[in-house]
Design a protein around this motif. Structure first.
Motif, PDB file in Angstrom:
ATOM      1  N   ILE B  70      22.117   3.388  -1.703  1.00  8.75           N
ATOM      2  CA  ILE B  70      20.896   3.477  -0.892  1.00  8.75           C
ATOM      3  C   ILE B  70      20.315   2.064  -0.801  1.00  8.75           C
ATOM      4  CG2 ILE B  70      18.548   4.390  -0.753  1.00  8.75           C
ATOM      5  CD1 ILE B  70      19.533   6.938  -2.088  1.00  8.75           C
ATOM      6  N   GLY B  71      20.254   1.397  -1.932  1.00 13.90           N
ATOM      7  CA  GLY B  71      19.821  -0.007  -1.916  1.00 13.90           C
ATOM      8  C   GLY B  71      18.321  -0.191  -2.019  1.00 13.90           C
ATOM      9  N   ALA B  72      17.587   0.893  -2.292  1.00 15.97           N
ATOM     10  CA  ALA B  72      16.125   0.821  -2.309  1.00 15.97           C
ATOM     11  C   ALA B  72      15.619   0.008  -3.500  1.00 15.97           C
ATOM     12  CB  ALA B  72      15.538   2.232  -2.348  1.00 15.97           C
ATOM     13  N   ALA B  82       7.159  -3.343  -0.576  1.00 13.50           N
ATOM     14  CA  ALA B  82       6.757  -3.156   0.827  1.00 13.50           C
ATOM     15  C   ALA B  82       7.838  -3.693   1.766  1.00 13.50           C
ATOM     16  CB  ALA B  82       5.421  -3.846   1.086  1.00 13.50           C
ATOM     17  N   THR B  83       8.364  -4.876   1.452  1.00 15.44           N
ATOM     18  CA  THR B  83       9.434  -5.441   2.267  1.00 15.44           C
ATOM     19  C   THR B  83      10.683  -4.575   2.165  1.00 15.44           C
ATOM     20  OG1 THR B  83       8.516  -7.618   1.801  1.00 15.44           O
ATOM     21  CG2 THR B  83      10.703  -7.568   2.771  1.00 15.44           C
ATOM     22  N   ALA B  84      10.913  -3.968   0.992  1.00 19.75           N
ATOM     23  CA  ALA B  84      12.059  -3.069   0.817  1.00 19.75           C
ATOM     24  C   ALA B  84      11.926  -1.866   1.748  1.00 19.75           C
ATOM     25  CB  ALA B  84      12.169  -2.616  -0.633  1.00 19.75           C
ATOM     26  N   THR B  85      10.715  -1.304   1.844  1.00 21.41           N
ATOM     27  CA  THR B  85      10.490  -0.182   2.764  1.00 21.41           C
ATOM     28  C   THR B  85      10.825  -0.604   4.199  1.00 21.41           C
ATOM     29  OG1 THR B  85       8.808   0.861   1.379  1.00 21.41           O
ATOM     30  CG2 THR B  85       8.698   1.338   3.734  1.00 21.41           C
ATOM     31  N   LEU B  86      10.431  -1.828   4.575  1.00 23.18           N
ATOM     32  CA  LEU B  86      10.724  -2.306   5.928  1.00 23.18           C
ATOM     33  C   LEU B  86      12.229  -2.489   6.127  1.00 23.18           C
ATOM     34  CD1 LEU B  86       7.833  -4.913   6.385  1.00 23.18           C
ATOM     35  CD2 LEU B  86       7.867  -2.478   6.986  1.00 23.18           C
ATOM     36  N   LEU B 113      12.471   9.618   2.257  1.00 22.56           N
ATOM     37  CA  LEU B 113      13.313   9.805   1.068  1.00 22.56           C
ATOM     38  C   LEU B 113      13.867   8.475   0.550  1.00 22.56           C
ATOM     39  CD1 LEU B 113      15.339  12.999   2.082  1.00 22.56           C
ATOM     40  CD2 LEU B 113      13.444  12.847   0.455  1.00 22.56           C
ATOM     41  N   MET B 114      14.488   7.700   1.459  1.00 27.02           N
ATOM     42  CA  MET B 114      15.217   6.500   1.014  1.00 27.02           C
ATOM     43  C   MET B 114      14.380   5.229   1.095  1.00 27.02           C
ATOM     44  SD  MET B 114      19.078   7.280   2.376  1.00 27.02           S
ATOM     45  CE  MET B 114      18.727   8.324   3.778  1.00 27.02           C
ATOM     46  N   GLY B 115      13.450   5.190   2.050  1.00 25.94           N
ATOM     47  CA  GLY B 115      12.670   3.973   2.254  1.00 25.94           C
ATOM     48  C   GLY B 115      11.338   3.974   1.515  1.00 25.94           C
ATOM     49  N   VAL B 116      10.892   5.149   1.051  1.00 31.19           N
ATOM     50  CA  VAL B 116       9.614   5.220   0.338  1.00 31.19           C
ATOM     51  C   VAL B 116       9.820   5.742  -1.090  1.00 31.19           C
ATOM     52  CG1 VAL B 116       7.293   6.192   0.303  1.00 31.19           C
ATOM     53  CG2 VAL B 116       8.332   5.523   2.486  1.00 31.19           C
TER      54      VAL B 116
END
Lengths: 113, 229
Positions: B70-72, B82-86, B113-116
């Motif tokens: 996923i890489g989150a 925050a940049t990871a979510t973007l 799920l994956m970005g937050v």
């Protein structure tokens, strides 16, 4: 000999330019070549959906008609080339979109002071 | 973990879209104010590109099942949550619209799920692990790997919650939780391995850019030779 603590903490070993170039090259190889050898088995969610009997609920995506749908390029019959090309195109699109977003945010951040 | 269209009903999909949209909006502000600067901006682009590339490579986890990074947690530790979510939002959007990977109406669900969830669970666990490990740069990849290992079943668990609330098929919750968390614990092992290697590479090359290490690592002693007369 004088010893001063740097406020920056640990020091860089390579330039940012080199980091981005080497990193981009590694990503190109992963998306363009290594991806061909990826497992074709269903992923965790697909597997669970199949074994518990709700996989049939999945509907075709509205983007299913995209020429790159399913990580292949329409009209390229060779699987290795098709998948590799799709990976490289996707990688460039992600780089352009994320790069543009970062530039925009930096500009807005500077204006705000 | 990419949720296709049709698994969740319309109200649930809309609710996840609204929730994800809110977090993405807040992340735009937070990233521009606190995370992205002239030095770290290039790494944010590189992280997004790496997450996209790595997500193409499914690895086998046994019994005819596969998983991919996923890489989150990786992204959150390197460039900030925050940049990871973007980064994840850009990758998931490109996948949904260009590659039909993950549904279009399910895009909000997938970002949530994956970005937050995966980003903040991974980042939270990584920060907690960093707090107990020695204050050395070599602790950072370990913390990122621990965060990533937990982030995958956490996202899977939240999916089962969404499916219980708005799933289109009446699946008993117990078996669904057991199957989703069980398989995603296995996938989490692969996630942790890749995260450890990727974060180690950046820590080795550019420790100064790593977000999770900001202000936490002892400054290096800079020794300047005395001028030779």
């Amino acid at each position: 000999m004088s010893a001063d603590a740097t406020p920056e903490g640990p020091r860089p070993r390579v330039s940012t330019r080199r980091l981005v170039l080497v990193g981009a090259a590694v990503c190109l190889v992963i998306a363009g070549v290594v991806s061909f050898f990826a497992s074709r088995h269903p992923d965790g969610l697909q597997h669970v959906a199949q074994s518990l009997g709700f996989a049939g609920a999945a509907r075709e995506s509205a983007a299913a008609g995209s020429p790159l749908a399913g990580y292949g390029v329409d009209g390229v019959s060779n699987g290795f080339l098709s998948g590799g090309l799709a990976g490289v195109v996707g990688l460039v699109v992600v780089a352009v979109v994320m790069g543009g977003l970062v530039l925009l945010l930096r500009r807005l951040g500077r204006r705000r002071g | 973990m990419h949720v296709p269209d049709g698994f969740l009903d319309a109200p649930t999909s809309v609710a996840t879209m609204v929730a994800a949209g809110g977090v993405v909006a807040a992340s735009l502000v937070r990233a521009s104010r606190h995370e992205l600067d002239e030095r770290t901006a290039p790494l944010a682009g590189l992280v997004a590109v790496f997450v996209f590339a790595a997500q193409m490579v499914n690895f086998p986890v046994g019994a005819g099942t596969s998983g991919h990074l996923i890489g989150a947690s990786l992204a959150a530790v390197l460039v900030g949550p925050a940049t990871a979510t973007l980064c994840l939002t850009v990758v998931l959007s490109v996948q949904a619209f260009l590659f039909a990977d993950g549904g279009v109406t399910a895009l909000g669900t997938n970002v949530l799920l994956m970005g937050v969830i995966a980003v903040w669970v991974g980042y939270g666990v990584a920060r907690a692990v960093l707090a107990v490990l020695p204050r050395r740069m070599s602790s950072v990849p370990l913390a990122a790997a621990a965060g990533s290992f937990v982030s995958v079943p956490a996202a899977a668990l939240v999916f089962t919650g969404l499916f219980a609330a708005g799933g289109v098929a009446p699946i008993p919750l117990g078996p669904l939780v057991a199957a989703m968390v069980g398989w995603h614990l296995l996938i989490g092992v692969g996630e942790a391995l890749i995260t450890f290697l990727a974060v180690s590479s950046i820590v080795a090359a550019r420790p100064d850019l790593v977000h999770a290490a900001r202000g936490r690592m002892p400054a290096l002693q800079l020794r300047t030779p005395e001028p030779v007369a």
